[in-house]
Design a protein around this motif. Structure first.
Motif, PDB file in Angstrom:
ATOM      1  N   ILE A  60       0.846  -1.200   0.000  1.00 62.22           N
ATOM      2  CA  ILE A  60       0.000   0.000   0.000  1.00 62.22           C
ATOM      3  C   ILE A  60       0.879   1.246   0.000  1.00 62.22           C
ATOM      4  CG2 ILE A  60      -1.658   1.350   1.354  1.00 62.22           C
ATOM      5  CD1 ILE A  60      -2.843  -1.392   2.239  1.00 62.22           C
ATOM      6  N   TYR A  61       1.903   1.250   0.853  1.00 61.53           N
ATOM      7  CA  TYR A  61       2.840   2.377   0.849  1.00 61.53           C
ATOM      8  C   TYR A  61       3.466   2.547  -0.527  1.00 61.53           C
ATOM      9  CZ  TYR A  61       2.813   2.760   5.988  1.00 61.53           C
ATOM     10  OH  TYR A  61       2.458   2.949   7.291  1.00 61.53           O
ATOM     11  N   GLN A  62       3.831   1.444  -1.130  1.00 59.84           N
ATOM     12  CA  GLN A  62       4.445   1.489  -2.455  1.00 59.84           C
ATOM     13  C   GLN A  62       3.472   2.108  -3.463  1.00 59.84           C
ATOM     14  OE1 GLN A  62       4.957  -2.173  -4.812  1.00 59.84           O
ATOM     15  NE2 GLN A  62       7.153  -1.823  -4.542  1.00 59.84           N
ATOM     16  N   SER A  63       2.223   1.690  -3.428  1.00 62.61           N
ATOM     17  CA  SER A  63       1.235   2.204  -4.382  1.00 62.61           C
ATOM     18  C   SER A  63       0.960   3.688  -4.168  1.00 62.61           C
ATOM     19  CB  SER A  63      -0.067   1.408  -4.297  1.00 62.61           C
ATOM     20  OG  SER A  63      -0.754   1.689  -3.094  1.00 62.61           O
ATOM     21  N   GLN A  64       1.205   4.168  -2.949  1.00 61.91           N
ATOM     22  CA  GLN A  64       1.021   5.585  -2.635  1.00 61.91           C
ATOM     23  C   GLN A  64       2.319   6.380  -2.798  1.00 61.91           C
ATOM     24  OE1 GLN A  64      -0.524   5.386   1.376  1.00 61.91           O
ATOM     25  NE2 GLN A  64      -2.611   5.027   0.648  1.00 61.91           N
ATOM     26  N   GLN A  65       3.329   5.726  -3.322  1.00 61.46           N
ATOM     27  CA  GLN A  65       4.645   6.321  -3.551  1.00 61.46           C
ATOM     28  C   GLN A  65       5.285   6.835  -2.258  1.00 61.46           C
ATOM     29  OE1 GLN A  65       4.398   9.132  -6.797  1.00 61.46           O
ATOM     30  NE2 GLN A  65       3.712   7.565  -8.213  1.00 61.46           N
ATOM     31  N   GLN A  66       5.005   6.157  -1.176  1.00 61.67           N
ATOM     32  CA  GLN A  66       5.654   6.446   0.104  1.00 61.67           C
ATOM     33  C   GLN A  66       6.836   5.486   0.224  1.00 61.67           C
ATOM     34  OE1 GLN A  66       3.024   6.908   3.496  1.00 61.67           O
ATOM     35  NE2 GLN A  66       1.297   7.321   2.125  1.00 61.67           N
ATOM     36  N   TRP A  67       7.878   5.808  -0.547  1.00 62.81           N
ATOM     37  CA  TRP A  67       8.986   4.889  -0.760  1.00 62.81           C
ATOM     38  C   TRP A  67       9.725   4.523   0.520  1.00 62.81           C
ATOM     39  CZ3 TRP A  67       7.286   3.324  -4.998  1.00 62.81           C
ATOM     40  CH2 TRP A  67       6.911   4.164  -6.040  1.00 62.81           C
ATOM     41  N   GLN A 100      11.477   3.990  -7.780  1.00 60.70           N
ATOM     42  CA  GLN A 100      12.089   5.249  -7.356  1.00 60.70           C
ATOM     43  C   GLN A 100      13.039   5.815  -8.407  1.00 60.70           C
ATOM     44  OE1 GLN A 100      13.355   5.563  -3.119  1.00 60.70           O
ATOM     45  NE2 GLN A 100      12.801   3.402  -3.093  1.00 60.70           N
ATOM     46  N   GLY A 101      13.502   4.935  -9.279  1.00 59.11           N
ATOM     47  CA  GLY A 101      14.401   5.385 -10.342  1.00 59.11           C
ATOM     48  C   GLY A 101      15.787   5.177 -10.024  1.00 59.11           C
TER      49      GLY A 101
END
Length: 52
Positions: free
Chosen positions: A5-12, A51-52
């Motif tokens: 869920i954090y990943q999908s919200q870009q809370q890396w 994240q790139g």
């Protein structure tokens, strides 16, 4: 999982921290070669890729 869920919200950072905790626990409980451990490692890798 919460890390996904954090990943999908870009809370890396939150995703990374949680994946690292999960991986350590899975290694200890299930072993390095268990599919769940490997999936968690792949999820962490995808977090780094996003994240790139």
């Amino acid at each position: 999982s919460l890390a996904l869920i954090y990943q999908s919200q870009q809370q890396w950072t939150k995703a990374e921290d949680l994946f690292l905790q999960v991986i350590q626990t899975r290694k200890r409980v299930q072993g390095m070669d268990h599919q769940d451990t490997l999936n968690s490692i792949a999820n962490l890798a995808s977090t780094y890729i996003y994240q790139g």
